[in-house]
Each structure stands twice: as structure tokens, then as C-alpha cells.
Design an enzyme around this catalytic site. Structure first.
Site, PDB file in Angstrom:
ATOM      1  N   MET A   1      -1.215   5.729   4.428  1.00 43.51           N
ATOM      2  CA  MET A   1      -2.284   6.683   4.733  1.00 43.51           C
ATOM      3  C   MET A   1      -3.579   6.414   3.962  1.00 43.51           C
ATOM      4  O   MET A   1      -4.292   7.341   3.592  1.00 43.51           O
ATOM      5  CB  MET A   1      -1.794   8.116   4.464  1.00 43.51           C
ATOM      6  CG  MET A   1      -0.550   8.505   5.242  1.00 43.51           C
ATOM      7  SD  MET A   1      -0.718   8.265   7.016  1.00 43.51           S
ATOM      8  CE  MET A   1      -1.736   9.676   7.419  1.00 43.51           C
ATOM      9  N   ARG A   2      -3.870   5.159   3.700  1.00 43.87           N
ATOM     10  CA  ARG A   2      -5.112   4.796   3.025  1.00 43.87           C
ATOM     11  C   ARG A   2      -5.856   3.781   3.887  1.00 43.87           C
ATOM     12  O   ARG A   2      -5.229   2.906   4.487  1.00 43.87           O
ATOM     13  CB  ARG A   2      -4.823   4.130   1.668  1.00 43.87           C
ATOM     14  CG  ARG A   2      -3.966   4.939   0.751  1.00 43.87           C
ATOM     15  CD  ARG A   2      -4.736   5.940  -0.044  1.00 43.87           C
ATOM     16  NE  ARG A   2      -5.756   5.325  -0.882  1.00 43.87           N
ATOM     17  CZ  ARG A   2      -6.789   6.005  -1.383  1.00 43.87           C
ATOM     18  NH1 ARG A   2      -6.942   7.279  -1.115  1.00 43.87           N
ATOM     19  NH2 ARG A   2      -7.672   5.387  -2.158  1.00 43.87           N
TER      20      ARG A   2
ATOM     21  N   ASN B   1      -0.913  -3.005  11.817  1.00 40.33           N
ATOM     22  CA  ASN B   1      -0.673  -1.555  11.702  1.00 40.33           C
ATOM     23  C   ASN B   1       0.005  -1.042  12.967  1.00 40.33           C
ATOM     24  O   ASN B   1      -0.149  -1.622  14.039  1.00 40.33           O
ATOM     25  CB  ASN B   1      -2.021  -0.833  11.512  1.00 40.33           C
ATOM     26  CG  ASN B   1      -1.857   0.663  11.321  1.00 40.33           C
ATOM     27  OD1 ASN B   1      -0.964   1.116  10.588  1.00 40.33           O
ATOM     28  ND2 ASN B   1      -2.696   1.453  11.977  1.00 40.33           N
TER      29      ASN B   1
ATOM     30  N   HIS C   1       0.233   2.448  15.356  1.00 41.36           N
ATOM     31  CA  HIS C   1      -0.401   3.750  15.599  1.00 41.36           C
ATOM     32  C   HIS C   1       0.323   4.423  16.772  1.00 41.36           C
ATOM     33  O   HIS C   1       0.576   3.777  17.789  1.00 41.36           O
ATOM     34  CB  HIS C   1      -1.889   3.563  15.906  1.00 41.36           C
ATOM     35  CG  HIS C   1      -2.598   4.876  16.048  1.00 41.36           C
ATOM     36  ND1 HIS C   1      -2.913   5.663  14.959  1.00 41.36           N
ATOM     37  CD2 HIS C   1      -2.996   5.556  17.145  1.00 41.36           C
ATOM     38  CE1 HIS C   1      -3.498   6.775  15.378  1.00 41.36           C
ATOM     39  NE2 HIS C   1      -3.557   6.736  16.704  1.00 41.36           N
TER      40      HIS C   1
ATOM     41  N   GLY D   1       9.035   6.713   5.940  1.00 48.96           N
ATOM     42  CA  GLY D   1       9.574   5.360   5.935  1.00 48.96           C
ATOM     43  C   GLY D   1      10.529   5.026   7.063  1.00 48.96           C
ATOM     44  O   GLY D   1      11.330   4.093   6.937  1.00 48.96           O
ATOM     45  N   SER D   2      10.437   5.740   8.184  1.00 52.32           N
ATOM     46  CA  SER D   2      11.386   5.420   9.267  1.00 52.32           C
ATOM     47  C   SER D   2      11.074   4.062   9.890  1.00 52.32           C
ATOM     48  O   SER D   2      11.990   3.346  10.322  1.00 52.32           O
ATOM     49  CB  SER D   2      11.398   6.525  10.331  1.00 52.32           C
ATOM     50  OG  SER D   2      10.187   6.577  11.046  1.00 52.32           O
ATOM     51  N   ASN D   3       9.798   3.676   9.917  1.00 54.16           N
ATOM     52  CA  ASN D   3       9.479   2.321  10.414  1.00 54.16           C
ATOM     53  C   ASN D   3       9.947   1.260   9.423  1.00 54.16           C
ATOM     54  O   ASN D   3      10.459   0.215   9.829  1.00 54.16           O
ATOM     55  CB  ASN D   3       7.977   2.187  10.694  1.00 54.16           C
ATOM     56  CG  ASN D   3       7.615   2.747  12.055  1.00 54.16           C
ATOM     57  OD1 ASN D   3       7.890   2.134  13.091  1.00 54.16           O
ATOM     58  ND2 ASN D   3       7.027   3.932  12.070  1.00 54.16           N
TER      59      ASN D   3
HETATM   60  C1  GRF Z   1       4.368   6.663  12.345  1.00 54.58           C
HETATM   61  O1  GRF Z   1       4.295   7.593  13.389  1.00 54.58           O
HETATM   62  C2  GRF Z   1       3.320   5.584  12.486  1.00 54.58           C
HETATM   63  O2  GRF Z   1       3.022   5.265  13.819  1.00 54.58           O
HETATM   64  C3  GRF Z   1       2.119   6.221  11.832  1.00 54.58           C
HETATM   65  O3  GRF Z   1       2.647   6.918  10.733  1.00 54.58           O
HETATM   66  C4  GRF Z   1       3.996   7.293  11.001  1.00 54.58           C
HETATM   67  C5  GRF Z   1       4.825   6.785   9.881  1.00 54.58           C
HETATM   68  O4  GRF Z   1       6.152   7.232   9.968  1.00 54.58           O
HETATM   69  N1  GRF Z   1       1.124   5.231  11.474  1.00 54.58           N
HETATM   70  P1  GRF Z   1       7.285   6.585   9.047  1.00 54.58           P
HETATM   71  O5  GRF Z   1       6.833   6.793   7.591  1.00 54.58           O
HETATM   72  O6  GRF Z   1       7.429   5.138   9.378  1.00 54.58           O
HETATM   73  O7  GRF Z   1       8.534   7.380   9.355  1.00 54.58           O
END
Ligand code: GRF
Length: 215
Positions: A90-91, A112, A114, A13-15
Site C-alpha cells: 500500500m505504498r 503489480n 489490481h 497476504g493471500s496473493n
Molecule cells: C488484492 O486485492 C490486490 O489485488 C490488491 O490488494 C489486495 C491484497 O490482498 N492490490 P492480499 O494481501 O494479497 O490478500
């Protein structure tokens, strides 16, 4: 009017945290009306709750993809969600789910992030794969989602270097810092001016990437 978004997560969940902080700082004209998670043990759930957000946790285990998505869609409808933001979810989403977020302009209101420069290194291990390949430059891609994995019209890309003394850890940390800056910027632009302003146009003024993705 603030854009009503749902953030979908599966892990750390860092994003999500970067988006929450940007919204709290007034940099993004959006409201997270719900956080959706398919993994009850995800740290992202703890994080979302700590910020007082609405959280919808539903494990996909023992459920068909369709049944899982149907429950999520029902929840999103109840929260009046306008745009879905995938942040480490992740789905793979089905066409049926995406259809519920189809904009009249022809794209899906699902975005999304990536951690590579698409179309290179699709899949769940972007940092590992790019690092192992020996790229000297990598980057982050933010794109609209279609039915293919890590595919769809590109909204933004930002490069970062791999330095000579990088480990996978330092390479990933550099990339994550880019992710955490870029996602809020793109969401701010979507909330302000919509998606069209971020898509490239061909020589006839058509939004090329959307046209291509519809073929
Ligand atoms: C990130 O590297 C994002 O680009 C990828 O999954 C990771 C998720 O990281 N799709 P977080 O859960 O947001 O820390």
C-alpha cells in the site's frame, strides 16, 4: 536459472500465499528471496515466516519516503533481487526506486496486481468502487509499475462477472480466486520468457504499451 523475486506486502497476504504455493508446486520458475513489508502487524509477515522465507519488515512511519525506500533498496541489493512483485503493497514507489529496476528494454522490473479492469477504478478500494458503481463485469489486471498509481503497461487481464445476487463479499471472493490463479500464471511466464512476451505490440512490431508509458 530461477528468477529471484521480492514480494512486497502490507496486509493479509493471500496473493503472497498463492505465489508461495505455486512455487512450491513447481509451477513458477522463481524463488522468493525476500518478502518486504511496511506493516509490522501484517498477517503476511506471519505467513512468510511460517514458510521459512526471508522477511524484511520496516514501518514507513516517521521516515521520509526516500529514506524508507533507500533502506529497502539496500536490502534488495543484498539479496540480489531481479524482479519486484507487489502483492497488496500500500505504498506508492518513487521514480528513484523504479529506476533501480529499469530493464534495458525500457520498462521497470516491478509488477503489480489490481482488482479491477484498469484503467477503471484505480485506487485502494477497487472491489468496493466497482461494486458500488454497479458493473456487470469486472476483472483483475496485472501490470508493470510506473510512477503513476495503478498505471503502466498491462501484462494480463482476466474478467469475472458480478452476479445478480452478489454481495460485496461474494463479488470480492470471486475476484480473489481469479487473482490467486492469475498472478502465479503471469509470474511463471515472466520467469520463463521475460516480460516482452506478455506485452502487446503495435502494427510496427514495437512494444506499444512500453512506448506509451515512456512519453
Ligand atoms: C488484492 O486485492 C490486490 O489485488 C490488491 O490488494 C489486495 C491484497 O490482498 N492490490 P492480499 O494481501 O494479497 O490478500
Amino acid at each position: 536459472m530461477r528468477l529471484k523475486i521480492a514480494v512486497f506486502v502490507s496486509g493479509r497476504g493471500s496473493n503472497l500465499e498463492a505465489i508461495i504455493e505455486a512455487i512450491e508446486a513447481g509451477a513458477v520458475g522463481a524463488t522468493i528471496v525476500t518478502v518486504v513489508c511496511n506493516n509490522p502487524d501484517a498477517y503476511a509477515v506471519t505467513l512468510a515466516k511460517a514458510h521459512g522465507l526471508d522477511v524484511f519488515v520496516l514501518s514507513h512511519k516517521g521516515m521520509s519516503r526516500e529514506a524508507h525506500e533507500a533502506k529497502i533498496l539496500e536490502h534488495l541489493k543484498s539479496r540480489d533481487v531481479e524482479f519486484v512483485v507487489l502483492a497488496g503493497y500500500m505504498r506508492v514507489l518513487t521514480g528513484k526506486f523504479l529506476a533501480a529496476f529499469k530493464d534495458p528494454a525500457g520498462y521497470n522490473r516491478v509488477v503489480n496486481i489490481h482488482p479491477t479492469l484498469l484503467p477503471a477504478f484505480k485506487g485502494a478500494n477497487g472491489y468496493e468502487d466497482a461494486f458500488a458503481y454497479g458493473v456487470k463485469v469486472s476483472g483483475i489486471t496485472i501490470h508493470l509499475v510506473d510512477e503513476q498509481v495503478d498505471h503502466g503497461p498491462i501484462l494480463a487481464q482476466r474478467a469475472f462477472p458480478r452476479l445478480a445476487d452478489d454481495t460485496l463479499h461474494s463479488f470480492r471472493e470471486r475476484g480473489l480466486a481469479v487473482e490467486h490463479a492469475l498472478y502465479p500464471e503471469v509470474l511463471a511466464a515472466i520467469a520463463n520468457g521475460g516480460v516482452a512476451s506478455l506485452l502487446l505490440r503495435d502494427g510496427h512490431g514495437h512494444i506499444e504499451a512500453v512506448a506509451r508509458s515512456e512519453k
